[in-house]
Write an enzyme that holds these catalytic residues in place. Structure first.
Site, PDB file in Angstrom:
ATOM      1  N   LEU A 109       0.811  -1.225   0.000  1.00 44.03           N
ATOM      2  CA  LEU A 109       0.000   0.000   0.000  1.00 44.03           C
ATOM      3  C   LEU A 109       0.843   1.273   0.000  1.00 44.03           C
ATOM      4  O   LEU A 109       1.912   1.325   0.596  1.00 44.03           O
ATOM      5  CB  LEU A 109      -0.927  -0.008   1.218  1.00 44.03           C
ATOM      6  N   LYS A 131      -6.113   6.595 -11.335  1.00 43.21           N
ATOM      7  CA  LYS A 131      -4.814   6.162 -11.867  1.00 43.21           C
ATOM      8  C   LYS A 131      -5.029   5.022 -12.869  1.00 43.21           C
ATOM      9  O   LYS A 131      -4.389   4.958 -13.907  1.00 43.21           O
ATOM     10  CB  LYS A 131      -3.949   5.718 -10.687  1.00 43.21           C
ATOM     11  N   SER A 159       2.441   0.600  -6.863  1.00 47.06           N
ATOM     12  CA  SER A 159       3.232  -0.430  -6.170  1.00 47.06           C
ATOM     13  C   SER A 159       4.420  -0.841  -7.042  1.00 47.06           C
ATOM     14  O   SER A 159       5.456  -1.261  -6.537  1.00 47.06           O
ATOM     15  CB  SER A 159       2.367  -1.653  -5.874  1.00 47.06           C
ATOM     16  N   ARG A 160       4.262  -0.724  -8.359  1.00 45.88           N
ATOM     17  CA  ARG A 160       5.323  -1.164  -9.286  1.00 45.88           C
ATOM     18  C   ARG A 160       6.494  -0.184  -9.350  1.00 45.88           C
ATOM     19  O   ARG A 160       7.539  -0.527  -9.911  1.00 45.88           O
ATOM     20  CB  ARG A 160       4.749  -1.381 -10.686  1.00 45.88           C
ATOM     21  N   GLY A 194      -1.763   6.394  -2.574  1.00 45.09           N
ATOM     22  CA  GLY A 194      -2.881   6.251  -3.518  1.00 45.09           C
ATOM     23  C   GLY A 194      -3.965   5.353  -2.931  1.00 45.09           C
ATOM     24  O   GLY A 194      -5.143   5.707  -2.881  1.00 45.09           O
ATOM     25  N   HIS A 195      -3.536   4.189  -2.442  1.00 49.64           N
ATOM     26  CA  HIS A 195      -4.496   3.279  -1.807  1.00 49.64           C
ATOM     27  C   HIS A 195      -5.134   3.939  -0.589  1.00 49.64           C
ATOM     28  O   HIS A 195      -6.339   3.836  -0.365  1.00 49.64           O
ATOM     29  CB  HIS A 195      -3.801   2.003  -1.314  1.00 49.64           C
TER      30      HIS A 195
HETATM   31  P1  AMP Z   1      -3.752  -2.012  -6.977  1.00 52.83           P
HETATM   32  O1  AMP Z   1      -3.312  -2.414  -5.603  1.00 52.83           O
HETATM   33  O2  AMP Z   1      -2.643  -1.501  -7.837  1.00 52.83           O
HETATM   34  O3  AMP Z   1      -4.621  -3.046  -7.644  1.00 52.83           O
HETATM   35  O4  AMP Z   1      -4.690  -0.755  -6.770  1.00 52.83           O
HETATM   36  C1  AMP Z   1      -5.807  -0.819  -5.915  1.00 52.83           C
HETATM   37  C2  AMP Z   1      -6.633   0.425  -6.096  1.00 52.83           C
HETATM   38  O5  AMP Z   1      -5.839   1.576  -5.785  1.00 52.83           O
HETATM   39  C3  AMP Z   1      -7.113   0.616  -7.546  1.00 52.83           C
HETATM   40  O6  AMP Z   1      -8.438   1.114  -7.538  1.00 52.83           O
HETATM   41  C4  AMP Z   1      -6.147   1.652  -8.084  1.00 52.83           C
HETATM   42  O7  AMP Z   1      -6.691   2.434  -9.133  1.00 52.83           O
HETATM   43  C5  AMP Z   1      -5.901   2.496  -6.850  1.00 52.83           C
HETATM   44  N1  AMP Z   1      -4.655   3.242  -6.991  1.00 52.83           N
HETATM   45  C6  AMP Z   1      -3.432   2.738  -7.305  1.00 52.83           C
HETATM   46  N2  AMP Z   1      -2.541   3.737  -7.414  1.00 52.83           N
HETATM   47  C7  AMP Z   1      -3.200   4.894  -7.174  1.00 52.83           C
HETATM   48  C8  AMP Z   1      -2.822   6.276  -7.155  1.00 52.83           C
HETATM   49  N3  AMP Z   1      -1.579   6.654  -7.409  1.00 52.83           N
HETATM   50  N4  AMP Z   1      -3.782   7.187  -6.879  1.00 52.83           N
HETATM   51  C9  AMP Z   1      -5.066   6.807  -6.631  1.00 52.83           C
HETATM   52  N5  AMP Z   1      -5.473   5.524  -6.638  1.00 52.83           N
HETATM   53  C10 AMP Z   1      -4.562   4.585  -6.904  1.00 52.83           C
END
Ligand code: AMP
Length: 285
Positions: free
Chosen positions: A32, A148, A185-186, A35-36
């Site tokens: 996390l 994002k 995360s990447r 953003g999360h």
């Molecule tokens: P992930 O863990 O990458 O699958 O992301 C989980 C949620 O967090 C998804 O709805 C993403 O769009 C959101 N998310 C990831 N990065 C960001 C960011 N930089 N800003 C806002 N939301 C994000």
């Protein structure tokens, strides 16, 4: 904060909650970042209780993608969620989500066809399938996604509407590092040099939005200069650059407020995506 590793235990808990309780849900793949956490905070503000899932979903990764390397840090994630006053965390195993014999997949809707859908052929099928499973398990009032991943948000909105899930989809703004790089995360995969080069994506999208503000309306013109900007950056390879309708993700010829400029690049082996919205001259979409 209570952590559920067993789906059965969660289902029992969910069944015991009052019917009129509003439940905000944030699905994530963990590791996390801010953003999360911005999604968790938005959920916290508007619901009686909140649930966050941490699950690296194997079906949304292609065979040559980064499933095995995907960063994980369970204890750090749980500490961050605890600080945000999270009520419940779902941490299911692969066997809980995809038990033996599992063989039903959700065919993703139209907005999935191009862009990430073309570069990552099984990606949105995996996303739609796991979000469907999680919606059925969690039964949220509202589910929170980040802009994002704008194409993912459009795909989930369409799927939710088409399959009549009684869930309100809330899409929250992209959270960026101070220099403009969208948090992901990447980003942890990037070497210091790659981290610097990766900035070209957010800069190209910002420049596109700036050209629109200055009066340019032809998508082709904005995309040509963006493509050049990325081609001129060593170590960065363009996957796609597009200007699209925010709901259908179909390309547009004439740019209008509310359209998105979207892009994906490879920085070394790391694939990054980002987008910006074209705003009306008054600043609102
Ligand atoms: P992930 O863990 O990458 O699958 O992301 C989980 C949620 O967090 C998804 O709805 C993403 O769009 C959101 N998310 C990831 N990065 C960001 C960011 N930089 N800003 C806002 N939301 C994000």
């Amino acid at each position: 904060m209570k952590v559920f590793e067993s789906v059965e235990e969660w289902r029992k808990h969910r069944a015991g909650l009052p019917r009129n309780l509003s439940l905000g849900f944030v699905p994530t793949m963990g590791y996390l970042h801010e953003g999360h956490l911005s999604l968790v905070r938005a959920a916290r503000q508007n619901n009686d209780r909140i649930a966050v899932s941490i699950y690296v979903n194997p079906t949304q990764f292609g065979p040559n993608e980064d499933l095995a390397q995907y960063p994980r840090d369970r204890n750090r994630d749980l500490a961050l969620l605890e600080k945000e006053n999270t009520d419940w965390v779902l941490l299911p195993s692969d066997a809980e989500i995809y038990p033996p014999g599992f063989s039903t997949y959700v065919e993703p809707p139209e907005p999935s066809r191009l862009w990430c859908g073309q570069s990552r052929p099984v990606h949105f099928r995996g996303v739609c399938t796991v979000v469907t499973i999680l919606f059925n398990l969690v039964q949220p009032t509202r589910a929170y996604f980040g802009r994002k991943d704008a194409q993912q948000a459009a795909v989930i909105r369409r799927m939710t509407q088409d399959l009549r899930f009684p869930v309100e989809i809330v899409v929250c703004p992209t959270i960026r590092e101070p220099d403009g790089l969208a948090m992901s995360s990447r980003n942890v995969y990037l070497s210091p040099e790659e981290r610097q080069r990766a900035l070209v994506l957010s800069q190209t999208l910002a420049a596109g939005v700036e050209r629109f503000r200055a009066g340019e309306r032809e998508a082709r013109v904005i995309l040509e200069s963006g493509t050049r900007q990325i081609a001129n950056t060593p170590g960065v390879r363009l996957d796609y650059l597009g200007i699209v309708d925010q709901n259908t993700f179909a390309p547009v010829e004439t740019v209008q407020p509310g359209n998105y400029m979207i892009g994906a690049v490879y920085v070394g082996k790391t694939r990054l995506i980002d987008n910006r919205v074209f705003e009306s001259p008054g600043g609102c979409v």
